[in-house]
Design a protein around this motif. Structure first.
Motif, PDB file in Angstrom:
ATOM      1  N   ALA A  49      23.268  39.761  63.428  1.00  9.95           N
ATOM      2  CA  ALA A  49      24.074  40.958  62.998  1.00  9.95           C
ATOM      3  C   ALA A  49      25.382  41.085  63.865  1.00  9.95           C
ATOM      4  O   ALA A  49      26.345  41.392  63.595  1.00  9.95           O
ATOM      5  N   ALA A  50      25.046  41.030  65.288  1.00 10.60           N
ATOM      6  CA  ALA A  50      26.040  41.293  66.261  1.00 10.60           C
ATOM      7  C   ALA A  50      26.913  40.094  66.371  1.00 10.60           C
ATOM      8  O   ALA A  50      28.054  40.268  66.296  1.00 10.60           O
ATOM      9  N   GLU A  51      26.511  38.968  65.942  1.00  5.35           N
ATOM     10  CA  GLU A  51      27.425  37.662  65.836  1.00  5.35           C
ATOM     11  C   GLU A  51      28.463  37.727  64.677  1.00  5.35           C
ATOM     12  O   GLU A  51      29.525  37.434  64.828  1.00  5.35           O
ATOM     13  N   VAL A  52      27.891  38.332  63.299  1.00  7.97           N
ATOM     14  CA  VAL A  52      28.795  38.694  62.130  1.00  7.97           C
ATOM     15  C   VAL A  52      29.826  39.659  62.597  1.00  7.97           C
ATOM     16  O   VAL A  52      30.896  39.485  62.393  1.00  7.97           O
ATOM     17  N   GLY A  53      29.354  40.680  63.420  1.00  6.55           N
ATOM     18  CA  GLY A  53      30.478  41.893  63.918  1.00  6.55           C
ATOM     19  C   GLY A  53      31.203  41.352  64.618  1.00  6.55           C
ATOM     20  O   GLY A  53      32.539  41.513  64.670  1.00  6.55           O
ATOM     21  N   GLN A  54      30.984  40.419  65.760  1.00  8.81           N
ATOM     22  CA  GLN A  54      31.990  39.829  66.303  1.00  8.81           C
ATOM     23  C   GLN A  54      32.958  38.676  65.674  1.00  8.81           C
ATOM     24  O   GLN A  54      33.942  38.556  65.989  1.00  8.81           O
ATOM     25  N   PHE A  55      32.419  38.100  64.826  1.00 11.57           N
ATOM     26  CA  PHE A  55      33.419  37.163  63.726  1.00 11.57           C
ATOM     27  C   PHE A  55      34.350  38.358  63.071  1.00 11.57           C
ATOM     28  O   PHE A  55      35.670  37.738  63.075  1.00 11.57           O
ATOM     29  N   TRP A  56      33.960  39.270  62.642  1.00 14.63           N
ATOM     30  CA  TRP A  56      34.922  39.917  61.892  1.00 14.63           C
ATOM     31  C   TRP A  56      36.019  40.767  62.580  1.00 14.63           C
ATOM     32  O   TRP A  56      37.298  40.778  62.557  1.00 14.63           O
ATOM     33  N   ARG A  57      35.626  40.904  64.042  1.00 16.49           N
ATOM     34  CA  ARG A  57      36.659  41.390  65.200  1.00 16.49           C
ATOM     35  C   ARG A  57      37.459  40.283  65.946  1.00 16.49           C
ATOM     36  O   ARG A  57      38.797  40.502  66.003  1.00 16.49           O
ATOM     37  N   THR A  58      36.916  39.055  66.135  1.00 19.91           N
ATOM     38  CA  THR A  58      37.619  38.065  66.943  1.00 19.91           C
ATOM     39  C   THR A  58      38.320  37.149  66.204  1.00 19.91           C
ATOM     40  O   THR A  58      39.196  36.549  66.726  1.00 19.91           O
ATOM     41  N   GLY A  59      37.620  36.799  65.074  1.00 20.74           N
ATOM     42  CA  GLY A  59      38.103  35.774  64.155  1.00 20.74           C
ATOM     43  C   GLY A  59      37.334  34.539  64.077  1.00 20.74           C
ATOM     44  O   GLY A  59      36.133  34.194  64.650  1.00 20.74           O
ATOM     45  N   TRP A  60      38.021  33.332  63.544  1.00 22.29           N
ATOM     46  CA  TRP A  60      37.116  32.102  63.358  1.00 22.29           C
ATOM     47  C   TRP A  60      36.951  31.408  64.670  1.00 22.29           C
ATOM     48  O   TRP A  60      35.864  30.775  64.716  1.00 22.29           O
ATOM     49  N   ASP A  61      37.758  31.243  65.819  1.00 24.99           N
ATOM     50  CA  ASP A  61      37.723  30.674  66.824  1.00 24.99           C
ATOM     51  C   ASP A  61      36.399  30.937  67.749  1.00 24.99           C
ATOM     52  O   ASP A  61      35.852  30.036  68.319  1.00 24.99           O
ATOM     53  N   ASP A  62      36.217  32.043  67.838  1.00 26.48           N
ATOM     54  CA  ASP A  62      35.063  32.563  68.458  1.00 26.48           C
ATOM     55  C   ASP A  62      33.781  32.693  67.835  1.00 26.48           C
ATOM     56  O   ASP A  62      32.662  33.300  68.212  1.00 26.48           O
ATOM     57  N   ALA A  63      33.806  32.419  66.440  1.00 30.21           N
ATOM     58  CA  ALA A  63      32.717  32.623  65.533  1.00 30.21           C
ATOM     59  C   ALA A  63      31.551  31.788  66.147  1.00 30.21           C
ATOM     60  O   ALA A  63      31.607  30.680  66.680  1.00 30.21           O
ATOM     61  N   ALA A  64      30.358  32.230  65.551  1.00 22.73           N
ATOM     62  CA  ALA A  64      29.202  31.393  66.135  1.00 22.73           C
ATOM     63  C   ALA A  64      28.985  30.068  65.317  1.00 22.73           C
ATOM     64  O   ALA A  64      29.300  30.202  64.010  1.00 22.73           O
ATOM     65  N   VAL A  65      28.033  29.207  65.709  1.00 22.00           N
ATOM     66  CA  VAL A  65      28.269  27.893  64.850  1.00 22.00           C
ATOM     67  C   VAL A  65      27.621  28.102  63.461  1.00 22.00           C
ATOM     68  O   VAL A  65      28.137  27.378  62.525  1.00 22.00           O
ATOM     69  N   TRP A  66      26.641  28.928  63.283  1.00 22.24           N
ATOM     70  CA  TRP A  66      26.003  28.867  61.981  1.00 22.24           C
ATOM     71  C   TRP A  66      26.798  29.721  61.180  1.00 22.24           C
ATOM     72  O   TRP A  66      26.783  29.463  59.888  1.00 22.24           O
ATOM     73  N   ILE A  67      27.727  30.646  61.489  1.00 19.22           N
ATOM     74  CA  ILE A  67      28.583  31.147  60.556  1.00 19.22           C
ATOM     75  C   ILE A  67      29.332  30.081  60.021  1.00 19.22           C
ATOM     76  O   ILE A  67      29.854  30.095  58.825  1.00 19.22           O
ATOM     77  N   LYS A  68      30.225  29.447  61.024  1.00 17.58           N
ATOM     78  CA  LYS A  68      30.990  28.080  60.595  1.00 17.58           C
ATOM     79  C   LYS A  68      30.371  27.181  59.794  1.00 17.58           C
ATOM     80  O   LYS A  68      31.020  26.931  58.572  1.00 17.58           O
ATOM     81  N   THR A  69      29.193  26.938  60.096  1.00 18.56           N
ATOM     82  CA  THR A  69      28.344  25.858  59.197  1.00 18.56           C
ATOM     83  C   THR A  69      28.200  26.446  57.661  1.00 18.56           C
ATOM     84  O   THR A  69      28.429  25.972  56.463  1.00 18.56           O
ATOM     85  N   VAL A  70      27.808  27.785  57.568  1.00 15.40           N
ATOM     86  CA  VAL A  70      27.648  28.542  56.160  1.00 15.40           C
ATOM     87  C   VAL A  70      28.835  28.671  55.483  1.00 15.40           C
ATOM     88  O   VAL A  70      28.982  28.372  54.149  1.00 15.40           O
ATOM     89  N   THR A  71      30.098  28.780  56.208  1.00 13.85           N
ATOM     90  CA  THR A  71      31.259  29.338  55.606  1.00 13.85           C
ATOM     91  C   THR A  71      31.863  27.784  55.015  1.00 13.85           C
ATOM     92  O   THR A  71      32.209  27.716  53.898  1.00 13.85           O
ATOM     93  N   LEU A  72      31.561  26.776  55.885  1.00 11.28           N
ATOM     94  CA  LEU A  72      32.173  25.379  55.349  1.00 11.28           C
ATOM     95  C   LEU A  72      31.335  24.947  54.220  1.00 11.28           C
ATOM     96  O   LEU A  72      32.018  24.350  53.151  1.00 11.28           O
TER      97      LEU A  72
END
Length: 253
Positions: A49-72
């Motif tokens: 949940a903390a990684e998802v919140g960081q993704f909404w704040r910082t954007g795609w570049d600093d997103a976690a690997v699992w978030i990028k994988t699921v999105t792709l």
């Protein structure tokens, strides 16, 4: 007398011994414990949940690997579904065009200005369809559909649609010239060219042949800084180097 003392030589069970034991270590209890531990500080779900919140704040570049994988993976799945739907639509449209019934060219009303240019197109397509595995009506509908799409797309400013409109118009004029009667061939072709030119006002709306020239005035940078360099002063060696001055006294008579 205690309840668990033997009476008459027999052991009397306690009330707590009769009741069933609480399933403290059952599957549901373990599941609740695991779920609560996962949401505590440092737990698995808490970190996700903390990684998802960081993704909404910082954007795609600093997103976690699992978030990028699921999105792709989700994006690729949506694209596959869209391509499959588009293929089904195209197959349905082409199937309906191929299954269109034949049209008797002689039964078409050839009166009026539109009939003058429409009847030669129908006649030309009917003559070509005799050598193909497609009906004349299917060719005529395909010709109409291409013209409508090119007209609308050209009005919206699409470069490919405008190129298609030019090719469609040239092909239409060629068909009218080839299938028109000899006596009125020139008039039918001229009328078709005039109607195509009028329709091109809509299809080529906003197109200009003037070259776009961008004027970029030079940017002069003026720096009003004045640099003064002082001349080096020679070192003094005593009174001998001091400047001498002569005093002019008035002459007495």
């Amino acid at each position: 007398m205690p309840a668990d003392k033997p009476q008459n030589g027999q052991h009397r069970p306690n009330r707590t011994d009769v009741l069933p034991a609480s399933p403290a270590s059952g599957p549901l209890t373990r599941l609740r414990t695991t779920w609560g531990a996962a949401w505590e500080d440092g737990g698995f779900l808490h970190r996700r949940a903390a990684e998802v919140g960081q993704f909404w704040r910082t954007g795609w570049d600093d997103a976690a690997v699992w978030i990028k994988t699921v999105t792709l993976i989700a994006g690729a799945s949506v694209i596959v579904l869209m391509v499959g739907a588009a293929a089904d639509i195209a197959t349905t449209v082409l199937g309906s065009l191929s299954a269109a019934p034949a049209v008797d060219v002689g039964a078409v009303d050839s009166g009026g200005l539109w009939g003058t240019v429409d009847h030669p197109v129908r006649a030309y397509l009917a003559d070509q369809a005799a050598h193909l595995t497609v009906t004349p009506a299917a060719l005529y509908r395909a010709w109409q559909t291409a013209g409508v799409i090119a007209l609308i797309g050209g009005f919206l400013g699409n470069a490919g649609a405008r190129l298609t409109w030019l090719v469609w118009g040239a092909a239409s004029i060629f068909m009218i010239w080839s299938a028109s009667p000899d006596g009125g061939r020139a008039a039918a072709t001229g009328l078709a060219a005039l109607m195509w030119a009028l329709a091109s006002i809509v299809a080529l709306h906003g197109l200009t042949l003037r070259p776009v020239v961008h004027h970029h005035p030079p940017h002069w940078q003026f720096s009003p800084n004045l640099h003064i360099h002082a001349a080096p002063v020679p070192a003094s060696n005593g009174p001998a180097d001091a400047p001498t001055s002569s005093i002019i006294r008035p002459r007495q008579h």
